[in-house]
Design an enzyme around this catalytic site. Sequence first.
Site, PDB file in Angstrom:
ATOM      1  CG  ASP A  12      -1.612  -1.288   1.286  1.00 29.24           C
ATOM      2  OD1 ASP A  12      -2.334  -1.721   0.220  1.00 29.24           O
ATOM      3  OD2 ASP A  12      -1.806  -1.705   2.591  1.00 29.24           O
ATOM      4  N   GLY A  16       1.222   2.160  -7.688  1.00 22.57           N
ATOM      5  CA  GLY A  16       0.542   2.275  -8.966  1.00 22.57           C
ATOM      6  C   GLY A  16       0.735   3.525  -9.452  1.00 22.57           C
ATOM      7  CG  HIS A  40      -0.716  -1.431  -7.948  1.00 21.03           C
ATOM      8  ND1 HIS A  40       0.463  -1.838  -8.638  1.00 21.03           N
ATOM      9  CD2 HIS A  40      -0.413  -2.117  -6.711  1.00 21.03           C
ATOM     10  CE1 HIS A  40       1.138  -2.634  -7.816  1.00 21.03           C
ATOM     11  NE2 HIS A  40       0.588  -2.889  -6.769  1.00 21.03           N
ATOM     12  N   PRO A 303      -9.391  -1.643   7.104  1.00 21.47           N
ATOM     13  CG  PRO A 303      -9.750  -1.251   9.351  1.00 21.47           C
ATOM     14  CD  PRO A 303     -10.543  -2.173   8.338  1.00 21.47           C
ATOM     15  CB  SER A 412       4.138  10.907  -4.157  1.00 22.26           C
ATOM     16  OG  SER A 412       2.641  10.969  -4.254  1.00 22.26           O
TER      17      SER A 412
END
Length: 435
Positions: A12, A16, A40, A303, A412
């Site tokens: 996670d 992607g 992704h 979660p 990012s």
Amino acid sequence: MNIVILGTQWGDEGKGKIVDMLTEDVAAVVRFQGGHNAGHTLIIDGEKTILRLIPSGILREGVLCLIGNGVVLSPPALIEEIEELNAKGIPVTEQLRISSACNLLLPYHVALDKAREAELGTKAIGTTGRGIGPAYEDKVARRGIRAMDLLHPDQLLEKIKKATAYHNIQLEHYYHQTPLDYQSIYNQLMEFREKIKPMIGDVSALLGNLRRQNKHIIFEGAQGSLLDIDLGTYPYVTSSNTTAGSAATGSGFGPLYFDRVLGITKAYVTRVGAGPFPTELTNEEGKKMAKRGNEFGSVTGRPRRCGWFDVISMRRTIQINSLTGIVLTKLDVLDEFAKIHLCTAYRCDGEVVNEPPFDQSLLESCEPVYEEMPGWQTSTYGLTDYSEMPKEARNYISRLEELLGVPITIISTGPDRKHTIVRQAVFNQVITAKG
């Protein structure tokens, strides 16, 4: 240039988006391990696309998307994904190729996975229940059904009959579940066969041809390095090798042909399911992190557990993957924290250690030793220029580079393809490095 891009934590990490961003000038993107148990997520101009099996290059016109022999392929999951993309106007069948040596994930694998997790109860591993583990078991035991078997229907029927009978013994007599009908499984596969037959081929040979033409290729990992079946937090791991070595064995591409290995890491850490997590935050800070990061599984909706960045586990990941660069994602999630913590050591049984123990019982007892840094408490969301980043955020990034010894080449700052700071070019294409 041939680049491996993989996750460095428990999955996670945002692979992607990064793969999609870098595919502008590549010829192919390859998935080399895992199955449809991880998603992704790509967000382009506000539109969300979740990919589970098809490589992230599918949203780029003309980019070949290859599913390697290391993947366990669920035919219904693949068809569903193809249809979803076709509905968006993406010509998947023109771009997608599937290794003929790819093992298929079938209904008895799913039934076994769910039965085993139910049997374990509170001691369950926390699998997604999608049959990944049992599919890899069949592969290793040499009774797996491969994509190439779809090309030989008569032989396939006999293989399905034997495999179903074998698995029904466990399902019926040990787990007390309803046995499966081999003819139904076969009939379903025959329907899928007509849809995916044109895409089945020799992925290894195709990659060899691209290499000889000096084309750029990305090898896209699924999940994260700490979930590796051999080197992860065993037994709380996935059933495949998620580390860089698998890019070669899972695609049929020689290891000396890889030029770089990029590791994707969040600016903090998350984990889904059971297993040790030294920096986990179970307090309000952890809840805040989860809320700001929208930390719910893209496939399962489960979660995610959240915690501070773990330098110790990251150093192990750098070592086992020979990382040449790091991509730092979701930095903006930390924007509202007054203090930022970095785990720089563990305290295990009263002793300070700088290497994560493979002994899981010992790792579960380890406590993090933190270094505290001031937060920036201003928005970094959507920034594309490193010089515009708050000084405290730049200090955080510099400290990570100092502790890890590997450059952070991309940052990012949001979910969209555009929310990115490129500090160092990945390929030879013209990218203006910011800062």
